[in-house]
Design a protein around this motif. Structure first.
Motif, PDB file in Angstrom:
ATOM      1  N   GLU A  72     -10.390 -30.032 -16.515  1.00 26.52           N
ATOM      2  CA  GLU A  72      -9.312 -30.162 -17.496  1.00 26.52           C
ATOM      3  C   GLU A  72      -8.501 -31.441 -17.352  1.00 26.52           C
ATOM      4  N   ASP A  73      -8.405 -31.947 -16.129  1.00 29.23           N
ATOM      5  CA  ASP A  73      -7.561 -33.116 -15.898  1.00 29.23           C
ATOM      6  C   ASP A  73      -8.350 -34.415 -16.059  1.00 29.23           C
ATOM      7  N   GLU A  74      -7.602 -35.489 -16.222  1.00 28.72           N
ATOM      8  CA  GLU A  74      -8.203 -36.816 -16.404  1.00 28.72           C
ATOM      9  C   GLU A  74      -8.551 -37.417 -15.046  1.00 28.72           C
ATOM     10  N   CYS A  75      -9.495 -38.338 -15.060  1.00 30.33           N
ATOM     11  CA  CYS A  75      -9.857 -39.067 -13.849  1.00 30.33           C
ATOM     12  C   CYS A  75     -10.075 -40.527 -14.220  1.00 30.33           C
ATOM     13  N   PRO A  76     -10.129 -41.414 -13.242  1.00 30.53           N
ATOM     14  CA  PRO A  76     -10.387 -42.820 -13.552  1.00 30.53           C
ATOM     15  C   PRO A  76     -11.731 -42.976 -14.280  1.00 30.53           C
ATOM     16  N   ALA A  77     -11.814 -43.941 -15.175  1.00 32.80           N
ATOM     17  CA  ALA A  77     -13.019 -44.139 -15.984  1.00 32.80           C
ATOM     18  C   ALA A  77     -14.258 -44.354 -15.121  1.00 32.80           C
ATOM     19  N   TRP A  78     -14.128 -45.092 -14.019  1.00 33.66           N
ATOM     20  CA  TRP A  78     -15.296 -45.368 -13.179  1.00 33.66           C
ATOM     21  C   TRP A  78     -15.860 -44.094 -12.561  1.00 33.66           C
ATOM     22  N   LEU A  79     -15.001 -43.073 -12.352  1.00 28.31           N
ATOM     23  CA  LEU A  79     -15.404 -41.832 -11.707  1.00 28.31           C
ATOM     24  C   LEU A  79     -16.081 -40.853 -12.667  1.00 28.31           C
ATOM     25  N   LYS A  80     -15.759 -40.939 -13.934  1.00 31.36           N
ATOM     26  CA  LYS A  80     -16.202 -39.945 -14.914  1.00 31.36           C
ATOM     27  C   LYS A  80     -17.709 -39.671 -14.899  1.00 31.36           C
ATOM     28  N   PRO A  81     -18.603 -40.686 -14.930  1.00 38.19           N
ATOM     29  CA  PRO A  81     -20.036 -40.376 -14.946  1.00 38.19           C
ATOM     30  C   PRO A  81     -20.510 -39.628 -13.700  1.00 38.19           C
ATOM     31  N   TYR A  82     -19.939 -39.978 -12.547  1.00 36.28           N
ATOM     32  CA  TYR A  82     -20.345 -39.344 -11.296  1.00 36.28           C
ATOM     33  C   TYR A  82     -19.755 -37.946 -11.158  1.00 36.28           C
ATOM     34  N   LEU A  83     -18.509 -37.789 -11.565  1.00 34.83           N
ATOM     35  CA  LEU A  83     -17.869 -36.485 -11.494  1.00 34.83           C
ATOM     36  C   LEU A  83     -18.531 -35.502 -12.451  1.00 34.83           C
ATOM     37  N   ALA A  84     -18.878 -35.958 -13.637  1.00 36.98           N
ATOM     38  CA  ALA A  84     -19.571 -35.096 -14.596  1.00 36.98           C
ATOM     39  C   ALA A  84     -20.897 -34.611 -14.017  1.00 36.98           C
ATOM     40  N   ALA A  85     -21.653 -35.517 -13.406  1.00 36.87           N
ATOM     41  CA  ALA A  85     -22.936 -35.151 -12.812  1.00 36.87           C
ATOM     42  C   ALA A  85     -22.749 -34.222 -11.616  1.00 36.87           C
ATOM     43  N   ALA A  86     -21.744 -34.497 -10.784  1.00 33.74           N
ATOM     44  CA  ALA A  86     -21.476 -33.653  -9.614  1.00 33.74           C
ATOM     45  C   ALA A  86     -21.048 -32.254 -10.032  1.00 33.74           C
ATOM     46  N   GLN A  87     -20.242 -32.160 -11.077  1.00 31.05           N
ATOM     47  CA  GLN A  87     -19.791 -30.852 -11.563  1.00 31.05           C
ATOM     48  C   GLN A  87     -20.971 -30.062 -12.127  1.00 31.05           C
ATOM     49  N   ARG A  88     -21.795 -30.707 -12.928  1.00 29.71           N
ATOM     50  CA  ARG A  88     -22.957 -30.013 -13.514  1.00 29.71           C
ATOM     51  C   ARG A  88     -23.968 -29.578 -12.451  1.00 29.71           C
ATOM     52  N   SER A  89     -24.100 -30.354 -11.385  1.00 35.60           N
ATOM     53  CA  SER A  89     -25.061 -30.014 -10.333  1.00 35.60           C
ATOM     54  C   SER A  89     -24.508 -28.978  -9.353  1.00 35.60           C
ATOM     55  N   GLY A  90     -23.223 -28.641  -9.474  1.00 36.04           N
ATOM     56  CA  GLY A  90     -22.622 -27.629  -8.616  1.00 36.04           C
ATOM     57  C   GLY A  90     -22.074 -28.152  -7.302  1.00 36.04           C
ATOM     58  N   LEU A  91     -22.020 -29.474  -7.137  1.00 36.63           N
ATOM     59  CA  LEU A  91     -21.514 -30.034  -5.887  1.00 36.63           C
ATOM     60  C   LEU A  91     -20.005 -29.984  -5.780  1.00 36.63           C
ATOM     61  N   VAL A  92     -19.309 -29.976  -6.906  1.00 32.81           N
ATOM     62  CA  VAL A  92     -17.854 -29.855  -6.903  1.00 32.81           C
ATOM     63  C   VAL A  92     -17.461 -28.741  -7.871  1.00 32.81           C
ATOM     64  N   ARG A  93     -16.465 -27.987  -7.464  1.00 34.10           N
ATOM     65  CA  ARG A  93     -16.002 -26.871  -8.297  1.00 34.10           C
ATOM     66  C   ARG A  93     -14.560 -27.032  -8.741  1.00 34.10           C
ATOM     67  N   GLY A  94     -13.800 -27.850  -8.030  1.00 34.04           N
ATOM     68  CA  GLY A  94     -12.416 -28.104  -8.404  1.00 34.04           C
ATOM     69  C   GLY A  94     -11.490 -26.968  -8.021  1.00 34.04           C
ATOM     70  N   TYR A  95     -10.262 -27.096  -8.512  1.00 36.12           N
ATOM     71  CA  TYR A  95      -9.214 -26.101  -8.278  1.00 36.12           C
ATOM     72  C   TYR A  95      -9.110 -25.207  -9.501  1.00 36.12           C
ATOM     73  N   ALA A  96      -9.204 -23.913  -9.304  1.00 31.41           N
ATOM     74  CA  ALA A  96      -9.137 -22.972 -10.426  1.00 31.41           C
ATOM     75  C   ALA A  96      -7.768 -23.000 -11.082  1.00 31.41           C
ATOM     76  N   THR A  97      -7.769 -22.959 -12.415  1.00 30.74           N
ATOM     77  CA  THR A  97      -6.544 -22.835 -13.204  1.00 30.74           C
ATOM     78  C   THR A  97      -6.707 -21.613 -14.097  1.00 30.74           C
ATOM     79  N   GLU A  98      -5.698 -21.292 -14.857  1.00 32.69           N
ATOM     80  CA  GLU A  98      -5.782 -20.140 -15.759  1.00 32.69           C
ATOM     81  C   GLU A  98      -6.823 -20.334 -16.850  1.00 32.69           C
ATOM     82  N   THR A  99      -7.105 -21.588 -17.191  1.00 32.13           N
ATOM     83  CA  THR A  99      -8.024 -21.852 -18.306  1.00 32.13           C
ATOM     84  C   THR A  99      -9.305 -22.583 -17.894  1.00 32.13           C
TER      85      THR A  99
END
Length: 123
Positions: A18-45
């Motif tokens: 849900e939160d923004e990240c630096p532009a350089w990080l976006k492609p890697y974070l998107a791939a890491a999230q889809r691959s299950g390597l990062v889950r983040g902090y749970a929020t209500e939504t």
């Protein structure tokens, strides 16, 4: 991500968080999230990544254990940490990768590229 053979998603419009990240990080974070390597902090939504926060040793251990597909260690019932943190720390420590919950790790690398490549080649 490169050491794991996971390419960044240069066309990613969102990271899955849900939160923004630096532009350089976006492609890697998107791939890491889809691959299950990062889950983040749970929020209500959904979840937030909180790219401005330092990574704790437990968070780094969780990502490394997922990346290397290490078998989970058995932990005792008597612990001060949440189950996910205690399990991740015990798992990587059992495999010779030293993290403590009190460690602060930069988001750039939890362990060096060379060390991660070596672990990936020997698993």
């Amino acid at each position: 991500m490169k050491a794991l053979g996971i390419a960044g998603d240069d066309k990613a419009e969102t990271t899955g968080f849900e939160d923004e990240c630096p532009a350089w990080l976006k492609p890697y974070l998107a791939a890491a999230q889809r691959s299950g390597l990062v889950r983040g902090y749970a929020t209500e939504t959904g979840a937030e990544f909180r790219s401005g926060n330092p990574i704790t040793g437990a968070e780094a251990a969780a990502m490394v254990s997922l990346a290397l597909e290490l078998p989970s260690a058995v932990i005792s019932e008597d612990r001060e940490l949440p189950v996910w943190a205690a399990t991740a720390l015990a798992t990587v420590n059992d495999h010779g990768i030293e993290f403590a919950n009190t460690d602060t790790v930069t988001r750039a690398l939890a362990i060096s590229d060379g060390e991660l490549r070596e672990w990936c080649q020997h698993r």
